[in-house]
Design a protein around this motif. Structure first.
Motif, PDB file in Angstrom:
ATOM      1  N   UNK A 134       0.722  -1.559  -0.015  1.00 42.74           N
ATOM      2  CA  UNK A 134       0.157   0.161  -0.109  1.00 42.74           C
ATOM      3  C   UNK A 134       0.606   1.402   0.138  1.00 42.74           C
ATOM      4  N   UNK A 135       0.254   2.363  -0.610  1.00 37.55           N
ATOM      5  CA  UNK A 135       0.959   3.741  -0.405  1.00 37.55           C
ATOM      6  C   UNK A 135       2.004   3.264  -1.780  1.00 37.55           C
ATOM      7  N   UNK A 136       3.574   4.343  -1.047  1.00 42.56           N
ATOM      8  CA  UNK A 136       4.607   4.796  -1.922  1.00 42.56           C
ATOM      9  C   UNK A 136       5.353   4.788  -1.507  1.00 42.56           C
ATOM     10  N   UNK A 137       6.072   3.577  -1.718  1.00 41.88           N
ATOM     11  CA  UNK A 137       8.032   3.031  -1.045  1.00 41.88           C
ATOM     12  C   UNK A 137       7.933   4.118  -1.052  1.00 41.88           C
ATOM     13  N   UNK A 138       9.307   4.210  -0.059  1.00 42.64           N
ATOM     14  CA  UNK A 138      10.011   4.996   0.700  1.00 42.64           C
ATOM     15  C   UNK A 138       9.002   6.371   1.467  1.00 42.64           C
ATOM     16  N   UNK A 139       7.799   6.374   1.296  1.00 43.85           N
ATOM     17  CA  UNK A 139       7.427   7.248   2.264  1.00 43.85           C
ATOM     18  C   UNK A 139       6.781   6.941   2.988  1.00 43.85           C
ATOM     19  N   UNK A 183      20.514  -2.905   0.242  1.00 43.43           N
ATOM     20  CA  UNK A 183      19.339  -2.028  -0.442  1.00 43.43           C
ATOM     21  C   UNK A 183      19.406  -1.198   1.131  1.00 43.43           C
ATOM     22  N   UNK A 184      18.841   0.079   1.309  1.00 45.58           N
ATOM     23  CA  UNK A 184      19.346   1.247   1.613  1.00 45.58           C
ATOM     24  C   UNK A 184      17.986   1.607   2.886  1.00 45.58           C
ATOM     25  N   UNK A 185      16.785   1.118   2.620  1.00 42.68           N
ATOM     26  CA  UNK A 185      15.437   1.760   2.968  1.00 42.68           C
ATOM     27  C   UNK A 185      15.478   1.161   4.943  1.00 42.68           C
ATOM     28  N   UNK A 186      15.218   1.771   5.410  1.00 45.56           N
ATOM     29  CA  UNK A 186      14.824   0.552   6.624  1.00 45.56           C
ATOM     30  C   UNK A 186      14.099   0.051   7.578  1.00 45.56           C
ATOM     31  N   UNK A 187      13.423  -1.070   6.159  1.00 41.23           N
ATOM     32  CA  UNK A 187      12.420  -0.989   6.421  1.00 41.23           C
ATOM     33  C   UNK A 187      11.799  -2.390   8.419  1.00 41.23           C
TER      34      UNK A 187
END
Length: 283
Positions: A6-11, A54-58
């Motif tokens: 759902x939504x926009x990745x990295x937001x 990858x860099x995004x802290x999920x």
């Protein structure tokens, strides 16, 4: 297990939900995906949060209903891990063991620090890049006790049982033998990955030594038992505890029929700040 985005990745509005294959309903990554830890084979189920490089802290949200995977937010902004030279982003497939919990109300064994209120972190060291929301059966190999902001934050070292290296790795000494440099790089990365953000290095218990498989099994069992107390409603604390709504644990006071889920409205990827592409150099 399927997933819905759902939504926009990295937001901040991005979420990944777990969807049960048979029923098509939302299940909790934290409470409904079974750990299924087998002490005989040293295997368990892992939820992948962050793909290697990858860099995004999920991470699994412990506060939101359904416990989707979201991007961590600090001071109003989504968080990214910067590139600590010579590495690119996270150096492992990074995730968590479901149905485990590092209890913030008790200290662990001989250590004088409490748990960090999250599921156990897992570093999967196989050769393939895994994807956010994957559920993988992994073989446990050892662990590293990191102290993060004064809380105990175990890092369990494991490998996908289907990986071509899995048959050669049975304990921490095997990792050193067949993957030379991996353990020292792991220790360095966890020590220094916050330096580009102006924070001090992390520290470790046990002098930064990787604990054996035998000791790591005890850690997993303890955190599994802590989760069982949590889901049963037996833990009270002044600190905010995780949401425990679930659809599969009979006897849980927060057992529900289903989670509400809005329509699948994935909008693709948002922009990544340009500084995330840079490399940062530290001795």
């Amino acid at each position: 297990m399927n997933t819905v985005k759902q939504g926009t990745k990295f937001t901040q509005d991005f979420k990944t939900y777990a969807i049960e294959n048979d029923s098509g309903k939302v299940v909790s990554f934290f409470h409904d995906i079974p750990l299924q830890f087998d002490p005989a084979t040293r295997t368990a189920n892992m939820v992948v949060e962050v793909p290697r490089w990858s860099n995004a802290k999920f991470e699994i949200s412990t506060s939101q209903p359904g416990n989707p995977i979201v991007q961590d937010v600090k001071k109003g902004s989504v968080r990214f891990v910067k590139n600590l030279f010579p590495f690119k982003g996270y150096i492992h497939n990074y995730g968590a063991f479901p149905q485990t919990w590092e209890d913030p109300t008790t200290t662990h064994g001989d250590l004088s620090v409490v748990g960090d209120n999250d599921p156990l972190d897992v570093c999967e060291i196989g050769l393939r890049v895994l994807q956010t929301g994957d559920v993988k059966r992994v073989k446990v190999l050892g662990s590293l006790a990191m102290i993060d902001d004064g809380e105990l934050d175990w890092k369990i070292i494991a490998i996908d049982i289907e990986d071509e290296l899995a048959g050669q790795l049975k304990d921490i000494p095997d990792v050193e033998k067949h993957c030379p440099g991996l353990l020292s790089s792991t220790r360095r990365w966890f020590r220094d990955y916050k330096l580009p953000d102006g924070k001090p290095p992390n520290v470790f218990a046990h002098d930064g030594i990787f604990l054996s498989l035998e000791k790591t099994v005890q850690i997993i069992q303890q955190c599994s038992n802590s989760w069982k107390r949590l889901i049963a409603g037996e833990v009270t604390s002044a600190k905010s505890l995780p949401a425990t709504e679930n659809v599969s644990n009979s006897g849980s006071p927060k057992l529900i029929q289903s989670f509400d889920l809005v329509a699948n409205d994935y909008k693709g990827e948002g922009p990544i700040p340009p500084e995330i592409d840079k490399s940062y150099y530290y001795l």
